[in-house]
Design a protein around this motif. Structure first.
Motif, PDB file in Angstrom:
ATOM      1  N   GLN A  21      -9.614   0.722  21.518  1.00 23.01           N
ATOM      2  CA  GLN A  21     -10.207   1.206  22.759  1.00 23.01           C
ATOM      3  C   GLN A  21      -9.517   2.482  23.232  1.00 23.01           C
ATOM      4  OE1 GLN A  21      -9.737  -2.439  24.991  1.00 23.01           O
ATOM      5  NE2 GLN A  21     -11.922  -2.863  24.869  1.00 23.01           N
ATOM      6  N   ARG A  22      -8.188   2.484  23.206  1.00 23.61           N
ATOM      7  CA  ARG A  22      -7.457   3.684  23.627  1.00 23.61           C
ATOM      8  C   ARG A  22      -7.791   4.869  22.740  1.00 23.61           C
ATOM      9  NH1 ARG A  22      -3.486  -0.012  24.119  1.00 23.61           N
ATOM     10  NH2 ARG A  22      -2.523   0.570  22.154  1.00 23.61           N
ATOM     11  N   ARG A  23      -7.776   4.650  21.445  1.00 25.43           N
ATOM     12  CA  ARG A  23      -8.010   5.744  20.508  1.00 25.43           C
ATOM     13  C   ARG A  23      -9.457   6.247  20.597  1.00 25.43           C
ATOM     14  NH1 ARG A  23      -7.261  10.105  19.269  1.00 25.43           N
ATOM     15  NH2 ARG A  23      -7.557  10.832  17.173  1.00 25.43           N
ATOM     16  N   PHE A  24     -10.404   5.345  20.809  1.00 31.50           N
ATOM     17  CA  PHE A  24     -11.796   5.745  20.952  1.00 31.50           C
ATOM     18  C   PHE A  24     -11.961   6.652  22.165  1.00 31.50           C
ATOM     19  CE2 PHE A  24     -16.036   4.952  22.777  1.00 31.50           C
ATOM     20  CZ  PHE A  24     -16.814   5.427  21.735  1.00 31.50           C
ATOM     21  N   SER A  25     -11.370   6.276  23.293  1.00 27.73           N
ATOM     22  CA  SER A  25     -11.461   7.099  24.495  1.00 27.73           C
ATOM     23  C   SER A  25     -10.815   8.463  24.277  1.00 27.73           C
ATOM     24  CB  SER A  25     -10.792   6.395  25.679  1.00 27.73           C
ATOM     25  OG  SER A  25     -11.511   5.237  26.012  1.00 27.73           O
ATOM     26  N   GLN A  26      -9.659   8.468  23.630  1.00 30.72           N
ATOM     27  CA  GLN A  26      -8.978   9.735  23.350  1.00 30.72           C
ATOM     28  C   GLN A  26      -9.828  10.612  22.438  1.00 30.72           C
ATOM     29  OE1 GLN A  26      -5.374   8.345  21.591  1.00 30.72           O
ATOM     30  NE2 GLN A  26      -4.323   8.049  23.548  1.00 30.72           N
ATOM     31  N   ALA A  27     -10.389  10.015  21.407  1.00 28.75           N
ATOM     32  CA  ALA A  27     -11.186  10.781  20.444  1.00 28.75           C
ATOM     33  C   ALA A  27     -12.416  11.385  21.112  1.00 28.75           C
ATOM     34  CB  ALA A  27     -11.596   9.902  19.267  1.00 28.75           C
ATOM     35  N   GLY A  28     -13.043  10.644  22.011  1.00 28.64           N
ATOM     36  CA  GLY A  28     -14.206  11.183  22.714  1.00 28.64           C
ATOM     37  C   GLY A  28     -13.849  12.414  23.521  1.00 28.64           C
ATOM     38  N   GLY A  29     -12.721  12.348  24.234  1.00 31.70           N
ATOM     39  CA  GLY A  29     -12.280  13.501  25.012  1.00 31.70           C
ATOM     40  C   GLY A  29     -11.904  14.681  24.138  1.00 31.70           C
ATOM     41  N   GLU A  30     -11.196  14.391  23.051  1.00 28.91           N
ATOM     42  CA  GLU A  30     -10.808  15.461  22.121  1.00 28.91           C
ATOM     43  C   GLU A  30     -12.036  16.152  21.548  1.00 28.91           C
ATOM     44  OE1 GLU A  30      -8.423  13.546  19.158  1.00 28.91           O
ATOM     45  OE2 GLU A  30      -6.894  12.963  20.609  1.00 28.91           O
ATOM     46  N   ASN A  31     -13.008  15.369  21.140  1.00 24.73           N
ATOM     47  CA  ASN A  31     -14.203  15.965  20.533  1.00 24.73           C
ATOM     48  C   ASN A  31     -15.041  16.721  21.549  1.00 24.73           C
ATOM     49  OD1 ASN A  31     -13.884  15.381  17.791  1.00 24.73           O
ATOM     50  ND2 ASN A  31     -16.070  15.037  17.659  1.00 24.73           N
ATOM     51  N   ALA A  32     -15.122  16.237  22.771  1.00 22.58           N
ATOM     52  CA  ALA A  32     -15.857  16.968  23.803  1.00 22.58           C
ATOM     53  C   ALA A  32     -15.214  18.345  24.006  1.00 22.58           C
ATOM     54  CB  ALA A  32     -15.873  16.177  25.107  1.00 22.58           C
ATOM     55  N   ARG A  33     -13.883  18.395  24.012  1.00 23.66           N
ATOM     56  CA  ARG A  33     -13.187  19.686  24.145  1.00 23.66           C
ATOM     57  C   ARG A  33     -13.445  20.574  22.936  1.00 23.66           C
ATOM     58  NH1 ARG A  33      -9.921  16.217  26.734  1.00 23.66           N
ATOM     59  NH2 ARG A  33      -8.650  15.620  24.952  1.00 23.66           N
ATOM     60  N   ARG A  34     -13.421  19.998  21.746  1.00 22.33           N
ATOM     61  CA  ARG A  34     -13.667  20.787  20.532  1.00 22.33           C
ATOM     62  C   ARG A  34     -15.079  21.370  20.510  1.00 22.33           C
ATOM     63  NH1 ARG A  34     -10.627  16.438  17.242  1.00 22.33           N
ATOM     64  NH2 ARG A  34      -8.551  17.354  17.143  1.00 22.33           N
ATOM     65  N   THR A  55     -17.744  19.308  13.454  1.00 26.01           N
ATOM     66  CA  THR A  55     -16.827  18.654  14.400  1.00 26.01           C
ATOM     67  C   THR A  55     -17.197  17.181  14.559  1.00 26.01           C
ATOM     68  OG1 THR A  55     -16.460  20.730  15.561  1.00 26.01           O
ATOM     69  CG2 THR A  55     -15.970  18.713  16.774  1.00 26.01           C
ATOM     70  N   ILE A  56     -18.467  16.902  14.689  1.00 20.12           N
ATOM     71  CA  ILE A  56     -18.928  15.515  14.843  1.00 20.12           C
ATOM     72  C   ILE A  56     -18.693  14.726  13.557  1.00 20.12           C
ATOM     73  CG2 ILE A  56     -21.007  14.107  15.163  1.00 20.12           C
ATOM     74  CD1 ILE A  56     -21.852  16.219  17.288  1.00 20.12           C
ATOM     75  N   GLU A  57     -18.891  15.352  12.421  1.00 26.17           N
ATOM     76  CA  GLU A  57     -18.634  14.659  11.153  1.00 26.17           C
ATOM     77  C   GLU A  57     -17.147  14.328  11.013  1.00 26.17           C
ATOM     78  OE1 GLU A  57     -19.028  12.475   7.924  1.00 26.17           O
ATOM     79  OE2 GLU A  57     -20.635  13.101   9.257  1.00 26.17           O
ATOM     80  N   ARG A  58     -16.273  15.237  11.460  1.00 30.23           N
ATOM     81  CA  ARG A  58     -14.825  14.940  11.431  1.00 30.23           C
ATOM     82  C   ARG A  58     -14.495  13.758  12.333  1.00 30.23           C
ATOM     83  NH1 ARG A  58     -14.506  20.500  11.096  1.00 30.23           N
ATOM     84  NH2 ARG A  58     -14.130  20.758  13.325  1.00 30.23           N
ATOM     85  N   LEU A  59     -15.160  13.669  13.476  1.00 31.92           N
ATOM     86  CA  LEU A  59     -14.974  12.524  14.367  1.00 31.92           C
ATOM     87  C   LEU A  59     -15.373  11.233  13.667  1.00 31.92           C
ATOM     88  CD1 LEU A  59     -14.412  11.255  17.174  1.00 31.92           C
ATOM     89  CD2 LEU A  59     -16.797  11.754  17.736  1.00 31.92           C
ATOM     90  N   ARG A  60     -16.501  11.246  12.992  1.00 27.66           N
ATOM     91  CA  ARG A  60     -16.950  10.050  12.261  1.00 27.66           C
ATOM     92  C   ARG A  60     -15.954   9.678  11.151  1.00 27.66           C
ATOM     93  NH1 ARG A  60     -22.772  11.777  13.202  1.00 27.66           N
ATOM     94  NH2 ARG A  60     -23.615   9.976  14.296  1.00 27.66           N
ATOM     95  N   MET A  61     -15.441  10.680  10.458  1.00 29.17           N
ATOM     96  CA  MET A  61     -14.460  10.409   9.398  1.00 29.17           C
ATOM     97  C   MET A  61     -13.180   9.816   9.981  1.00 29.17           C
ATOM     98  SD  MET A  61     -15.099  13.752   6.923  1.00 29.17           S
ATOM     99  CE  MET A  61     -13.395  13.840   6.537  1.00 29.17           C
ATOM    100  N   ARG A  62     -12.725  10.357  11.122  1.00 27.76           N
ATOM    101  CA  ARG A  62     -11.528   9.799  11.764  1.00 27.76           C
ATOM    102  C   ARG A  62     -11.761   8.354  12.187  1.00 27.76           C
ATOM    103  NH1 ARG A  62     -11.226  14.732  14.427  1.00 27.76           N
ATOM    104  NH2 ARG A  62     -11.713  13.805  16.424  1.00 27.76           N
ATOM    105  N   TYR A  63     -12.958   8.085  12.707  1.00 27.61           N
ATOM    106  CA  TYR A  63     -13.284   6.714  13.096  1.00 27.61           C
ATOM    107  C   TYR A  63     -13.195   5.785  11.891  1.00 27.61           C
ATOM    108  CZ  TYR A  63     -16.151   2.601  13.690  1.00 27.61           C
ATOM    109  OH  TYR A  63     -16.603   1.309  13.670  1.00 27.61           O
ATOM    110  N   ARG A  64     -13.815   6.164  10.778  1.00 28.09           N
ATOM    111  CA  ARG A  64     -13.785   5.302   9.592  1.00 28.09           C
ATOM    112  C   ARG A  64     -12.351   5.089   9.103  1.00 28.09           C
ATOM    113  NH1 ARG A  64     -18.576   8.381   8.522  1.00 28.09           N
ATOM    114  NH2 ARG A  64     -17.400   9.815   7.212  1.00 28.09           N
ATOM    115  N   HIS A  65     -11.548   6.129   9.149  1.00 23.42           N
ATOM    116  CA  HIS A  65     -10.146   6.020   8.736  1.00 23.42           C
ATOM    117  C   HIS A  65      -9.409   5.037   9.650  1.00 23.42           C
ATOM    118  CE1 HIS A  65      -6.176   7.237   7.338  1.00 23.42           C
ATOM    119  NE2 HIS A  65      -5.835   7.272   8.609  1.00 23.42           N
TER     120      HIS A  65
END
Length: 141
Positions: A21-34, A55-65
């Motif tokens: 949950q923490r990482r998902f919230s952080q990733a959303g904010g990071e990607n919105a800034r990117r 940028t969105i594909e990198r987010l998906r890859m980070r999620y899978r990782h």
């Protein structure tokens, strides 16, 4: 009825949920800034679209990782990632993530009493600058 068998992988997955949950919230904010940086850069519309898609594909890859290597297979955000991701979705996730600590603090101020917490949230929701009111709350009442 047969007894339930323990599934160690499932237990590990559930224990990974708060971290996820923490990482998902952080990733959303990071990607919105990117994505905001992509739009603020001197690119053609086609270049911006390609950079946003990357940028969105990198987010998906980070999620899978994270899902496969750190969250013990926890798939609680799979449906979010399976749907199209656009600016509004990223912004909503970012705003949500920014507000979670303030809501948790308010819940603590309410001593974990859900009816009091919900009443407090309703009072804050009626204020014109509810984000600031939520962060500035000093009591549950």
């Amino acid at each position: 009825m047969a007894p339930r068998r323990r599934r160690p992988g499932r237990v590990a997955s559930l224990r990974s949920r708060p971290q996820a949950q923490r990482r998902f919230s952080q990733a959303g904010g990071e990607n919105a800034r990117r994505v905001g940086q992509v739009y603020g850069s001197p690119r053609t519309p086609q270049q911006m679209a390609a950079a946003k898609a990357a940028t969105i594909e990198r987010l998906r890859m980070r999620y899978r990782h994270m899902r496969d290597r750190r969250w013990a297979g926890y798939r609680g955000y799979g449906a979010w990632f399976d749907q199209p991701i656009n600016n509004a979705k990223l912004a909503a996730t970012s705003v949500y993530g920014e507000q979670v600590p303030a809501f948790l603090r308010l819940f603590d101020l309410c001593s974990g009493d859900y009816p009091r917490f919900y009443a407090s949230v309703r009072r804050i929701a009626d204020k014109p600058s509810r984000g600031e009111a939520l962060k500035a709350a000093e009591s549950c009442d």
